[in-house]
Design an enzyme around this catalytic site. Structure first.
Site, PDB file in Angstrom:
ATOM      1  N   TYR A  72     163.098 134.589  88.514  1.00 54.17           N
ATOM      2  CA  TYR A  72     162.640 135.482  87.445  1.00 54.17           C
ATOM      3  C   TYR A  72     163.683 135.609  86.346  1.00 54.17           C
ATOM      4  CZ  TYR A  72     158.252 137.100  89.417  1.00 54.17           C
ATOM      5  OH  TYR A  72     156.948 137.163  89.856  1.00 54.17           O
ATOM      6  N   GLU A  73     164.937 135.602  86.741  1.00 51.87           N
ATOM      7  CA  GLU A  73     166.012 135.734  85.744  1.00 51.87           C
ATOM      8  C   GLU A  73     165.984 134.557  84.768  1.00 51.87           C
ATOM      9  OE1 GLU A  73     169.751 136.193  87.658  1.00 51.87           O
ATOM     10  OE2 GLU A  73     170.819 136.644  85.807  1.00 51.87           O
ATOM     11  N   ASP A 119     161.135 138.991 102.337  1.00 54.50           N
ATOM     12  CA  ASP A 119     159.910 139.100 101.539  1.00 54.50           C
ATOM     13  C   ASP A 119     158.745 139.345 102.496  1.00 54.50           C
ATOM     14  OD1 ASP A 119     159.604 138.278  98.299  1.00 54.50           O
ATOM     15  OD2 ASP A 119     157.733 138.565  99.419  1.00 54.50           O
ATOM     16  N   THR A 151     168.300 133.978  89.553  1.00 58.94           N
ATOM     17  CA  THR A 151     167.073 133.995  90.354  1.00 58.94           C
ATOM     18  C   THR A 151     165.966 133.297  89.537  1.00 58.94           C
ATOM     19  OG1 THR A 151     165.946 135.979  89.539  1.00 58.94           O
ATOM     20  CG2 THR A 151     167.792 136.345  91.042  1.00 58.94           C
ATOM     21  N   ASP A 170     159.661 144.605  91.565  1.00 62.21           N
ATOM     22  CA  ASP A 170     158.450 144.984  90.814  1.00 62.21           C
ATOM     23  C   ASP A 170     158.688 146.344  90.147  1.00 62.21           C
ATOM     24  OD1 ASP A 170     157.135 142.691  91.731  1.00 62.21           O
ATOM     25  OD2 ASP A 170     156.639 143.675  93.617  1.00 62.21           O
ATOM     26  N   GLU A 222     168.949 140.075 100.288  1.00 65.34           N
ATOM     27  CA  GLU A 222     168.185 140.232  99.045  1.00 65.34           C
ATOM     28  C   GLU A 222     166.810 140.767  99.424  1.00 65.34           C
ATOM     29  OE1 GLU A 222     166.589 137.978  94.996  1.00 65.34           O
ATOM     30  OE2 GLU A 222     167.085 136.752  96.730  1.00 65.34           O
TER      31      GLU A 222
HETATM   32  C1  LIG Z   1     159.172 140.050  90.944  1.00 66.27           C
HETATM   33  S1  LIG Z   1     159.505 139.231  92.411  1.00 66.27           S
HETATM   34  C2  LIG Z   1     161.258 138.821  92.267  1.00 66.27           C
HETATM   35  C3  LIG Z   1     161.644 137.651  93.128  1.00 66.27           C
HETATM   36  C4  LIG Z   1     163.131 137.236  93.080  1.00 66.27           C
HETATM   37  N1  LIG Z   1     164.008 138.279  93.550  1.00 66.27           N
HETATM   38  C5  LIG Z   1     163.537 136.797  91.700  1.00 66.27           C
HETATM   39  O1  LIG Z   1     164.331 137.486  91.062  1.00 66.27           O
HETATM   40  O2  LIG Z   1     163.088 135.727  91.262  1.00 66.27           O
HETATM   41  C6  LIG Z   1     159.534 140.576  93.583  1.00 66.27           C
HETATM   42  C7  LIG Z   1     159.421 140.116  95.013  1.00 66.27           C
HETATM   43  O3  LIG Z   1     159.555 141.249  95.865  1.00 66.27           O
HETATM   44  C8  LIG Z   1     158.634 141.133  96.936  1.00 66.27           C
HETATM   45  N2  LIG Z   1     158.335 142.491  97.406  1.00 66.27           N
HETATM   46  C9  LIG Z   1     157.891 143.526  96.679  1.00 66.27           C
HETATM   47  N3  LIG Z   1     157.720 144.615  97.441  1.00 66.27           N
HETATM   48  C10 LIG Z   1     158.071 144.253  98.706  1.00 66.27           C
HETATM   49  C11 LIG Z   1     158.089 144.936  99.948  1.00 66.27           C
HETATM   50  N4  LIG Z   1     157.723 146.205 100.055  1.00 66.27           N
HETATM   51  N5  LIG Z   1     158.516 144.261 101.028  1.00 66.27           N
HETATM   52  C12 LIG Z   1     158.875 142.951 100.944  1.00 66.27           C
HETATM   53  N6  LIG Z   1     158.871 142.252  99.788  1.00 66.27           N
HETATM   54  C13 LIG Z   1     158.474 142.895  98.683  1.00 66.27           C
HETATM   55  C14 LIG Z   1     157.424 140.435  96.322  1.00 66.27           C
HETATM   56  O4  LIG Z   1     156.643 139.787  97.289  1.00 66.27           O
HETATM   57  C15 LIG Z   1     158.091 139.469  95.342  1.00 66.27           C
HETATM   58  O5  LIG Z   1     158.331 138.225  95.949  1.00 66.27           O
END
Ligand SMILES: C[S@@+](CC[C@H](N)C(=O)[O-])C[C@H]1O[C@@H](n2cnc3c(N)ncnc32)[C@H](O)[C@@H]1O
Length: 243
Positions: free
Chosen positions: A207-208, A69, A205, A131, A44
């Site tokens: 966020y979901e 992450d 997840t 994001d 993931e």
């Molecule tokens: C909006 S959160 C979603 C978290 C999880 N997947 C969920 O659905 O609950 C996006 C995650 O992606 C990570 N992220 C974004 N860009 C990244 C990158 N370039 N490398 C590693 N992690 C990244 C952020 O730190 C964040 O924890």
């Protein structure tokens, strides 16, 4: 209450050698060796607090999971969640023995993902609530930009697939166009995954849960990447036509 500063968080994750991987580049081409078996590896990318990867690794013990992450704090939170999900009771246990044999949490920037995995080393990439980077000038940062997808194509194997979930309509549209422009097959496209309620088998997840309980539609699709995955998909389609 134990308060941890940035240094404390780093020390905490550094201690968890069996679960947390801080030097991912050292394992390029060697992940099977690290897991100690040749089971498929699902990652993931952008796992956040780690609920999905923890529950998936519990539910599917014959698949190896890697949660990626780039923030220490999220790796630490995910490690706590994983230990609870897998019923690992003490910190000592989790530090000394591979108490969760099919899960690793990897601190890494996805922009350089091809430096952590060799060609064909993964079987599935999950992009959950990435994001959306809504401004056009940031489009290249979206994890479904063709620049990223090309990297996933490289590290996925013949059975490789990408599974995407998002609440963001704009990211979903961008992603479908990105996959289509790259000539990739998509299937099981849904604009409202939970239209009929939450499926008990579906792993949510963080966020979901948040967005779905706010009544927002969750979009989902699967992208067929590897040759074998494509052949199986085309077989399924022709069987369905024949029925
Ligand atoms: C909006 S959160 C979603 C978290 C999880 N997947 C969920 O659905 O609950 C996006 C995650 O992606 C990570 N992220 C974004 N860009 C990244 C990158 N370039 N490398 C590693 N992690 C990244 C952020 O730190 C964040 O924890």
């Amino acid at each position: 209450m134990r308060l941890r500063g940035r240094k404390g968080i780093r020390e905490d994750i550094e201690r968890q050698k069996e679960l947390v991987v801080l030097n991912a580049k050292d394992y390029k081409g060697k992940w099977a060796e690290l897991f100690g078996n040749n089971n498929p590896i699902h990652a993931e990318l952008g796992m956040g607090k780690g609920r999905f990867i923890s529950e998936m690794s519990k539910k599917y013990p014959d698949i190896n999971f890697i949660g990626v992450d780039m923030y220490d704090e999220l790796i630490r939170k995910a490690s706590e969640k994983a230990k609870i999900a897998h019923d690992v009771k003490t910190e000592e246990e989790s530090e000394s023995a591979p108490s969760i044999p099919n899960l690793k949490l990897m601190l890494f920037n996805i922009e350089h993902i091809e430096e952590a995995f060799a060609e064909g080393e993964l079987e599935r990439v999950y992009l959950n609530f990435s994001d959306p980077w809504p401004k056009k000038k940031h489009a290249r940062r979206r994890l479904t930009h063709p620049g990223f997808v090309a990297k996933y194509q490289q590290i996925l194997n013949a059975k490789g697939e990408i599974h995407l979930k998002t609440d963001s309509q704009s990211l979903f549209e961008f992603s479908l166009n990105s996959f289509a422009d790259m000539g990739l097959r998509m299937r099981n496209i849904s604009l409202n995954l939970h239209a009929d309620g939450f499926h008990p088998d579906h792993v949510m997840t963080e966020y979901e849960t948040k967005f779905a309980t706010q009544g927002m539609n969750i979009h989902r699709c699967e992208v067929v990447i590897g040759q074998d995955a494509l052949a199986a998909h085309l077989d399924q389609l022709s069987n369905a036509k024949a029925e």
